[in-house]
Design an enzyme around this catalytic site. Structure first.
Site, short mmCIF file in Angstrom:
data_model
loop_
_atom_site.label_atom_id
_atom_site.label_comp_id
_atom_site.label_asym_id
_atom_site.label_seq_id
_atom_site.Cartn_x
_atom_site.Cartn_y
_atom_site.Cartn_z
N GLY A 28 0.81 -1.22 0.00
CA GLY A 28 0.00 0.00 0.00
C GLY A 28 0.83 1.25 0.00
N PRO A 29 1.15 1.79 -1.19
CG PRO A 29 1.85 2.02 -3.40
CD PRO A 29 0.90 1.25 -2.52
CE LYS A 98 -7.22 5.64 2.56
NZ LYS A 98 -7.03 6.65 3.62
CB ALA A 150 1.86 11.11 6.24
CE LYS A 206 -4.57 6.75 14.74
NZ LYS A 206 -3.86 6.12 13.68
CG ASN A 210 -8.21 7.23 13.55
OD1 ASN A 210 -7.64 6.19 13.80
ND2 ASN A 210 -7.57 8.25 13.02
CG ASN A 214 -9.78 10.21 11.06
OD1 ASN A 214 -9.20 10.74 12.00
ND2 ASN A 214 -9.18 9.33 10.29
CB SER A 277 -6.42 9.39 6.60
OG SER A 277 -7.16 9.01 7.74
CD GLU A 289 -8.99 3.81 6.46
OE1 GLU A 289 -8.36 2.77 6.33
OE2 GLU A 289 -8.57 4.79 7.08
O1 PAF Z 1 -6.20 9.30 10.09
C1 PAF Z 1 -5.46 10.26 10.39
O2 PAF Z 1 -5.42 11.29 9.74
C2 PAF Z 1 -4.48 10.07 11.57
O3 PAF Z 1 -4.74 8.83 12.14
C3 PAF Z 1 -4.53 11.16 12.64
C4 PAF Z 1 -3.73 10.70 13.85
C5 PAF Z 1 -5.95 11.50 13.05
C6 PAF Z 1 -3.79 12.40 12.21
O4 PAF Z 1 -4.38 13.07 11.13
#
Ligand code: PAF
Length: 326
Positions: A28-29, A98, A150, A206, A210, A214, A277, A289
């Protein structure tokens, strides 16, 4: 950013360097897959990216991976293939697709997995380790979580928007030599990773990060930092996370409400300049997602805030798809 408790986490960043590279494949790049591939290759690991698109693979083969952001600029040549069989079994498979592709991607690239291969998921969303365990032996699967942020800037191009904590752990809680070895090698290569004995609790934590960040950033079209700055956004974040904590309790994971909401806000602040993301998915017209994050919470009970966030995201996804068709 404190993410796992000090008592439970064994930080291996200062352990002795390991001799020889560990043969690693990253499936997964996308933004995180490329980020990990670039840093780990740059740090001396034997890394190959696995893509399903020959066109994208060609581009990365020609230009390498370009990273810019919190650690400066980097251009790293990384091996890439669409044919897992040409690589054969590796020591470590890092799955960075994903959540809705986890099982099918693992099946497609099963040639990477030998008897002693470890398969590591640090992905977002609920159910990734279970999906992997439907394809390989459960004992081969290692769970993980990261709060590194990222953004994808194009094929093989990544903006590293924020540092964060990364943890990995055996699903049965053992502090195995294998998991310590992997954490040590990744840390030595440049991604600081600590071992965790309660990885499923940490993956829940985690997930709740999200859950709070998100969908809201995707629906509002804002960077993460806004959620910690503006009062009504903070209330929405807290309401979604509170329901998530309730759902987690039903699954045997108990979290302190105030501390967890503070943690989610802290992640939003630390990754203030990051487009989550899910916002990136919406903006690029990709599937999100949501069903593995707020949708996963909503499926566990009567959680109207998460159900609403899930429904709104689906509406936006559908309309974005229609806009692309017109
Ligand atoms: O999905 C994301 O973007 C990351 O898990 C996070 C930590 C919320 C940072 O943007």
């Amino acid at each position: 950013m404190t993410f796992g408790s000090k008592e439970q986490a064994l930080d291996l960043a200062r352990s002795e360097p390991y001799p020889g590279p560990m043969k690693t494949a990253i499936i997964g790049p996308g933004a995180m897959g490329c980020l990990f591939a670039a840093y780990l290759k740059n740090g001396g690991l034997d890394v190959t990216l696995i893509d399903c698109s020959e066109t994208a693979a060609e581009q990365i083969r020609a230009n390498g991976i370009q990273v810019q952001g919190v650690r400066g600029q980097l251009q790293v040549p990384v091996a890439i293939t669409t044919d897992a069989a040409s690589l054969g079994p590796v020591d470590l498979v890092l799955v960075w697709v994903k959540a809705y592709h986890t099982e099918s991607a693992m099946r497609q690239h099963l040639a990477l997995v030998g008897r002693d291969t470890a398969v590591l998921s640090i992905q977002n969303g609920m159910g990734n380790t279970e999906a992997l365990a439907r394809v390989v032996a459960t004992s081969q699967v290692i769970g993980g979580s990261t709060t590194m942020g990222a953004n994808s800037l194009g094929v093989g191009q990544v903006h590293h928007a924020g540092e964060g904590d990364t943890f990995i752990g055996e699903l049965d809680g053992a502090l195995s030599p294998r998991v310590q070895d992997i954490a040590g090698r990744l840390s030595t290569a440049g991604i600081k990773v600590a071992c965790q004995t309660d990885i499923s609790g940490l993956m829940w934590k985690k997930l709740l990060v999200n859950v709070g960040i998100n969908a809201l950033t995707a629906i509002l079209g804002v960077k993460n930092g806004v959620l910690a700055e503006i009062e009504p956004a903070r209330r929405l974040l807290a309401a979604a996370v509170k329901e998530g904590i309730e759902a987690a309790r039903g699954q045997g994971h108990v979290f302190d409400e105030a501390a967890l909401i503070a943690l989610v806000e802290d992640v939003a602040r630390r990754t203030a300049q990051n487009r989550s993301s899910m916002l990136q998915d919406i903006q690029s017209g990709s599937k999100t997602e949501i069903d593995y994050i707020n949708g996963a919470i909503a499926r566990l009970g009567d959680y109207p805030v998460n159900q609403t966030l899930c429904d709104l995201t689906h509406v936006i996804e559908t309309c974005a798809g229609e806009k692309h068709e017109n």
